[in-house]
Design an enzyme around this catalytic site. Structure first.
Site: not given
Ligand code: PAF
Length: 284
Positions: A33-34, A37, A147-148, A150
């Site tokens: 986590l950063h 997140h 998060g955007e 992705d």
């Molecule tokens: O974006 C992510 O970290 C992953 O694709 C997720 C949404 C946690 C699913 O494993």
């Protein structure tokens, strides 16, 4: 913060919250986590009575076994961060707990998954749909936070929610990209960048930002060429694709007029041997 290791524990915690009429915010993560997140967690904390964070490196979404093996795992540090951020429950299951049997479900993710990361990482989005649908079913969230960075993943998750019947009115909340001071989008993969690649990586955002201005008097094709050529001219960067897409359908634009909403530029580029993704909104 309570740590839940089993699906039964997760279901019980969620059922208790629902029985008390509480709203549930879920932040699904793969750990490492950063601050990106944590921005999701903070928003979930502000908007819900109870906050769950899941930490699970989901094997079904990795199409590269080496990537799965080397994905950073930092459970202790992750728990400290989210506990400080006021999370109520961390769900940290084993692979056997999530998949006691192979998940053979194939989701009809349609056009949003047919481009960019879809063909580049076969099976990836189906794996994301497999894990996220399970989390939604068990944690019964009112809102789920993504998060955007992705950008395409969010469209795929919205599609999965639609075809799975909506999960009781669940709201998908998309949250802005968090960047380092030099512009590099935060990612768990950034720790793998060599010192030289780390110095080169901010160029990705820099050129994307520059292209927004360039796009004002150039075509979509010229803008794509501009971004690709500028980045490829750096010895450590290799663009895998750069697409300018409709932000809802993810379909590539031929011309700016193809889309009523602000188009989104989505890039994947290797920086050294690390695959990075980023995106930017155009003003057209
Ligand atoms: O974006 C992510 O970290 C992953 O694709 C997720 C949404 C946690 C699913 O494993």
């Amino acid at each position: 913060m309570e740590i839940l290791r089993t699906v039964d524990e997760l279901k019980t915690a969620a059922a208790n919250a629902v029985a008390q009429g509480k709203s549930i915010g879920l932040v699904p993560t793969m750990g490492a986590l950063h601050a990106g997140h944590l921005s999701l967690v903070e928003r979930a904390r502000r908007e819900n009575d109870v906050v769950f964070v899941s930490i699970f490196v989901n094997p079904t979404q990795f199409n590269n076994p080496e990537d799965l093996k080397t994905y950073p795992r930092t459970e202790e540090a992750d728990c400290a961060k989210i506990s400080d951020a006021g999370v109520d429950f961390a769900f940290i299951p084993s692979v056997e707990e999530i998949y006691p049997e192979e998940d053979t479900r194939v989701f009809d993710l349609g056009e949003v998954a047919a481009v960019m990361e879809g063909p580049m990482r076969p099976g990836h989005f189906n794996g994301v749909a497999q894990i996220v649908s399970r989390l939604f079913e068990w944690a019964r969230p009112t809102r789920a936070y993504f998060g955007e960075k992705d950008f395409q993943q969010i469209a795929v998750i919205r599609r999965m929610v639609e075809i799975e019947g909506g999960f009781n009115g669940l709201e998908i909340v998309d949250c802005p990209i968090v960047r380092e001071e030099d512009g590099l989008a935060l990612s768990s993969r950034n720790v793998r960048l060599s010192a030289d690649a780390r110095m080169a990586a901010p160029l990705i955002h820099k050129i994307l930002a520059k292209s927004v201005n360039f796009a004002k008097d150039h075509s979509v094709a010229d803008t794509i060429r501009f971004v690709t050529e500028e980045l490829d001219s750096h010895p450590l960067i290799k663009v895998e694709y750069y697409s300018i897409v409709n932000p809802l359908t993810m379909q590539p634009l031929q011309s700016w007029g193809d889309c009523k909403m602000a188009p989104q530029g989505c890039i994947t580029a290797y920086c050294g041997d690390v695959r990075l993704i980023d995106n930017i909104k155009y003003n057209h």
